[in-house]
Every structure is written in C-alpha cells, then in structure tokens.
Design a protein around this motif. Structure first.
Motif, PDB file in Angstrom:
ATOM      1  N   UNK A  93      10.336   2.366   4.633  1.00  0.00           N
ATOM      2  CA  UNK A  93       9.494   1.247   4.223  1.00  0.00           C
ATOM      3  C   UNK A  93       9.221   0.368   5.438  1.00  0.00           C
ATOM      4  N   UNK A  94       7.987  -0.092   5.570  1.00  0.00           N
ATOM      5  CA  UNK A  94       7.628  -0.929   6.718  1.00  0.00           C
ATOM      6  C   UNK A  94       7.272  -2.336   6.269  1.00  0.00           C
ATOM      7  N   UNK A  95       7.657  -3.307   7.098  1.00  0.00           N
ATOM      8  CA  UNK A  95       7.356  -4.707   6.789  1.00  0.00           C
ATOM      9  C   UNK A  95       5.854  -4.979   6.712  1.00  0.00           C
ATOM     10  N   UNK A  96       5.018  -4.427   7.623  1.00  0.00           N
ATOM     11  CA  UNK A  96       3.576  -4.674   7.508  1.00  0.00           C
ATOM     12  C   UNK A  96       2.980  -4.191   6.186  1.00  0.00           C
ATOM     13  N   UNK A  97       3.490  -3.058   5.653  1.00  0.00           N
ATOM     14  CA  UNK A  97       2.982  -2.574   4.370  1.00  0.00           C
ATOM     15  C   UNK A  97       3.405  -3.493   3.241  1.00  0.00           C
ATOM     16  N   UNK A  98       4.646  -3.981   3.296  1.00  0.00           N
ATOM     17  CA  UNK A  98       5.098  -4.958   2.305  1.00  0.00           C
ATOM     18  C   UNK A  98       4.206  -6.187   2.332  1.00  0.00           C
ATOM     19  N   UNK A  99       3.885  -6.669   3.540  1.00  0.00           N
ATOM     20  CA  UNK A  99       3.048  -7.864   3.651  1.00  0.00           C
ATOM     21  C   UNK A  99       1.644  -7.600   3.148  1.00  0.00           C
ATOM     22  N   UNK A 100       1.128  -6.392   3.393  1.00  0.00           N
ATOM     23  CA  UNK A 100      -0.203  -6.031   2.901  1.00  0.00           C
ATOM     24  C   UNK A 100      -0.240  -6.069   1.376  1.00  0.00           C
TER      25      UNK A 100
ATOM     26  N   UNK B 233       2.843 -10.784  -7.846  1.00  0.00           N
ATOM     27  CA  UNK B 233       3.769 -11.258  -6.806  1.00  0.00           C
ATOM     28  C   UNK B 233       4.511 -12.497  -7.286  1.00  0.00           C
ATOM     29  N   UNK B 234       5.809 -12.540  -7.029  1.00  0.00           N
ATOM     30  CA  UNK B 234       6.633 -13.672  -7.429  1.00  0.00           C
ATOM     31  C   UNK B 234       6.832 -14.588  -6.241  1.00  0.00           C
ATOM     32  N   UNK B 235       6.364 -15.829  -6.363  1.00  0.00           N
ATOM     33  CA  UNK B 235       6.537 -16.795  -5.271  1.00  0.00           C
ATOM     34  C   UNK B 235       8.010 -17.129  -5.119  1.00  0.00           C
ATOM     35  N   UNK B 236       8.484 -17.209  -3.853  1.00  0.00           N
ATOM     36  CA  UNK B 236       9.880 -17.536  -3.576  1.00  0.00           C
ATOM     37  C   UNK B 236       9.940 -18.981  -3.121  1.00  0.00           C
ATOM     38  N   UNK B 237      10.673 -19.792  -3.828  1.00  0.00           N
ATOM     39  CA  UNK B 237      10.777 -21.211  -3.491  1.00  0.00           C
ATOM     40  C   UNK B 237      11.880 -21.439  -2.470  1.00  0.00           C
TER      41      UNK B 237
ATOM     42  N   UNK C 231       9.860  -4.518  -7.039  1.00  0.00           N
ATOM     43  CA  UNK C 231      10.289  -4.957  -8.374  1.00  0.00           C
ATOM     44  C   UNK C 231      11.811  -5.059  -8.430  1.00  0.00           C
ATOM     45  N   UNK C 232      12.501  -4.030  -7.917  1.00  0.00           N
ATOM     46  CA  UNK C 232      13.964  -4.049  -7.917  1.00  0.00           C
ATOM     47  C   UNK C 232      14.506  -5.181  -7.043  1.00  0.00           C
ATOM     48  N   UNK C 233      13.763  -5.528  -5.982  1.00  0.00           N
ATOM     49  CA  UNK C 233      14.191  -6.604  -5.084  1.00  0.00           C
ATOM     50  C   UNK C 233      13.865  -7.985  -5.645  1.00  0.00           C
ATOM     51  N   UNK C 234      13.168  -8.027  -6.780  1.00  0.00           N
ATOM     52  CA  UNK C 234      12.831  -9.304  -7.396  1.00  0.00           C
ATOM     53  C   UNK C 234      11.636 -10.002  -6.782  1.00  0.00           C
TER      54      UNK C 234
ATOM     55  N   UNK D 123      -3.784   2.301   0.931  1.00  0.00           N
ATOM     56  CA  UNK D 123      -2.678   3.256   0.996  1.00  0.00           C
ATOM     57  C   UNK D 123      -2.782   4.201  -0.193  1.00  0.00           C
ATOM     58  N   UNK D 124      -2.017   5.284  -0.170  1.00  0.00           N
ATOM     59  CA  UNK D 124      -2.084   6.246  -1.261  1.00  0.00           C
ATOM     60  C   UNK D 124      -1.419   5.669  -2.509  1.00  0.00           C
ATOM     61  N   UNK D 125      -1.765   6.223  -3.661  1.00  0.00           N
ATOM     62  CA  UNK D 125      -1.194   5.710  -4.912  1.00  0.00           C
ATOM     63  C   UNK D 125       0.308   5.949  -4.959  1.00  0.00           C
ATOM     64  N   UNK D 126       0.752   7.113  -4.455  1.00  0.00           N
ATOM     65  CA  UNK D 126       2.186   7.403  -4.467  1.00  0.00           C
ATOM     66  C   UNK D 126       2.952   6.423  -3.576  1.00  0.00           C
ATOM     67  N   UNK D 127       2.346   6.069  -2.425  1.00  0.00           N
ATOM     68  CA  UNK D 127       2.988   5.079  -1.549  1.00  0.00           C
ATOM     69  C   UNK D 127       3.028   3.720  -2.216  1.00  0.00           C
ATOM     70  N   UNK D 128       1.925   3.350  -2.862  1.00  0.00           N
ATOM     71  CA  UNK D 128       1.880   2.070  -3.570  1.00  0.00           C
ATOM     72  C   UNK D 128       2.956   2.018  -4.647  1.00  0.00           C
ATOM     73  N   UNK D 129       3.100   3.098  -5.406  1.00  0.00           N
ATOM     74  CA  UNK D 129       4.101   3.138  -6.465  1.00  0.00           C
ATOM     75  C   UNK D 129       5.509   3.014  -5.904  1.00  0.00           C
ATOM     76  N   UNK D 130       5.755   3.657  -4.750  1.00  0.00           N
ATOM     77  CA  UNK D 130       7.086   3.602  -4.131  1.00  0.00           C
ATOM     78  C   UNK D 130       7.422   2.177  -3.697  1.00  0.00           C
ATOM     79  N   UNK D 131       6.450   1.509  -3.062  1.00  0.00           N
ATOM     80  CA  UNK D 131       6.685   0.137  -2.615  1.00  0.00           C
ATOM     81  C   UNK D 131       6.796  -0.822  -3.797  1.00  0.00           C
ATOM     82  N   UNK D 132       5.964  -0.630  -4.800  1.00  0.00           N
ATOM     83  CA  UNK D 132       6.012  -1.515  -5.962  1.00  0.00           C
ATOM     84  C   UNK D 132       7.345  -1.389  -6.693  1.00  0.00           C
ATOM     85  N   UNK D 133       7.872  -0.185  -6.767  1.00  0.00           N
ATOM     86  CA  UNK D 133       9.173   0.021  -7.400  1.00  0.00           C
ATOM     87  C   UNK D 133      10.258  -0.700  -6.617  1.00  0.00           C
TER      88      UNK D 133
END
Length: 230
Positions: free
Chosen positions: A160-167, A226-230, A203-206, A190-200
């Motif tokens: 997993x890459x930080x730039x993809x997370x930020x995207x 997206x959940x805003x972090x205070x 989600x687990x990371x909150x 990005x591909x749908x499979x990559x999107x699903x992997x990052x989204x999963x």
C-alpha cells in the motif's frame, strides 16, 4: 540521515521522544534540550534538520523560540510536540512556520506518521523540477507531500502506498455522497480491485465508513465515506 533536536522540559519525556525517533529509519537524534536557551545553544554548534519542539518550556514558550530561531538565521524545520491544543496556539505555530503539530499524549504511530510525512516532503523537494510539470503542479506536489504520507495512523501494510491513500482520501472527501468501489476506481484512475483493496484497509483502519445501498436486485452495494479525524 535526518538529524533531529528533541526539545522538552521533561527529561523523561525527552528520552521517550528520542527513543521513538530512533526507531524510524532515516532519522537520528543528535541532541536533546530542556530549555529554550539550551536549544539555541545546540543550534549554534550542531547541524540540525528538524526540531521536535514542546511549547511549555521553563524560560520561554516554544513559539517564542521558533521566532528567535528565524531571527538568528536558524532554518531547521519545526514540528510542535505539545499538550497545547488551543486554537490560538495552533494558529500561531502555523504563522511562525511550524510544519506540523502533534498533540500530547500521542503514540509511536502518531509520531512516525509525522516523521514519514516530513521525510516525504524532503524527497519531494529534492525531486521537483525534473518531471516536466507546470509551476502549479510542482507547488501542489510540494504542499501535498506531507498530507500524502501522513495517514495519522499505523504504518501502511506492505503493498500500500501513501500517495494512493491520499488520492482516495481526496476523492471521497470531495464527493457530495458516498461512493462505490467502482466510482472510486473511475475517479482515481486505479483499477477496481486496487480500489477495493485500499477501501477494505481504510475501513478496518477506521478512516472510512461503510454504508449499504439496496437496489432492485436486493443485493446491497457497498458505499464509502471518508471519516474526518479531529
């Protein structure tokens, strides 16, 4: 190596912060200081790239120290590491040039996220100008470097890459409604499979929330916000 000065009036806390820094690859603590005067004396004799700076020092505040550093020509970058979290102090830190702000108490993961972001910023600054980008693209990449690496949580899993997370964060954050994995893939490129992997993972990371949308087929569609972090 990125040389770090740890400044905290509490000797025990300074040692803990220094131990945290030592665990992050590419960083080393070159000195510790417990007062503003000690910090300035250290900067006079020791090359330092980054200062982890507490606000509550016995002789003057951390913000006053930052201002004096700049007046004296010390250009070390600053990340505030302090229990002070009132809006006025945070705003003043930004105006005085602090790159980031970490509120005590914090975990190793929290500090590492800031340090990873700082390292990414340095890499970006070293690499600008060689990609045929416009002036605005270079500026956007510099300003986005810290946010891209700072996930405000544990280090990313392998693959997993930080730039993809930020995207993905930007796409979800800018959407006016929850998005499906297919929509995230389309908007990010990005591909749908990559999107699903990052989204999963997110989600687990909150970091994102999952809702179910039921259509005519009765099969629910997963949609993400997206959940805003205070």
């Amino acid at each position: 190596m990125i040389d770090v000065l740890v400044v905290d009036d509490d000797f025990h806390v300074a040692e803990i912060n220094a131990a945290y820094v030592a665990q992050v690859p590419g960083y080393r603590v070159t000195a510790r200081a417990h007062t503003a005067a000690q910090a300035l004396a250290t900067l006079e004799r020791t090359p330092v790239d980054l200062v982890l700076l507490d606000h509550y020092l016995p002789d003057e505040t951390g913000l006053t120290l930052v201002r004096r550093m700049r007046q004296l020509g010390h250009h070390a970058d600053v990340i505030m590491v302090t229990a002070a979290c009132d809006v006025a102090t945070v705003q003043a830190a930004m105006r005085h040039g602090a790159l980031q702000y970490l509120v005590k108490p914090f975990s190793f993961a929290g500090l590492r996220a800031k340090l990873d972001g700082y390292a990414e910023l340095r890499r970006t600054l070293e690499g600008v100008g060689g990609r045929g980008e416009t002036g605005q693209e270079r500026v956007d990449r510099i300003f986005g470097a810290f946010a891209a690496a700072d996930t405000s949580g544990p280090a990313l899993p392998k693959g997993h890459s930080a730039p993809t997370v930020d995207l993905i964060r930007r796409v979800l954050d800018q959407a006016d409604q929850p998005l499906s994995a297919h929509e995230v893939a389309e908007r990010t490129g990005i591909s749908r499979s990559t999107a699903q992997r990052y989204l999963k993972y997110l989600e687990h990371a909150g970091r994102i929330s999952l809702t179910l949308k039921y259509g005519d087929t009765g099969r629910p569609e997963h949609r993400y916000t997206w959940v805003a972090v205070n």
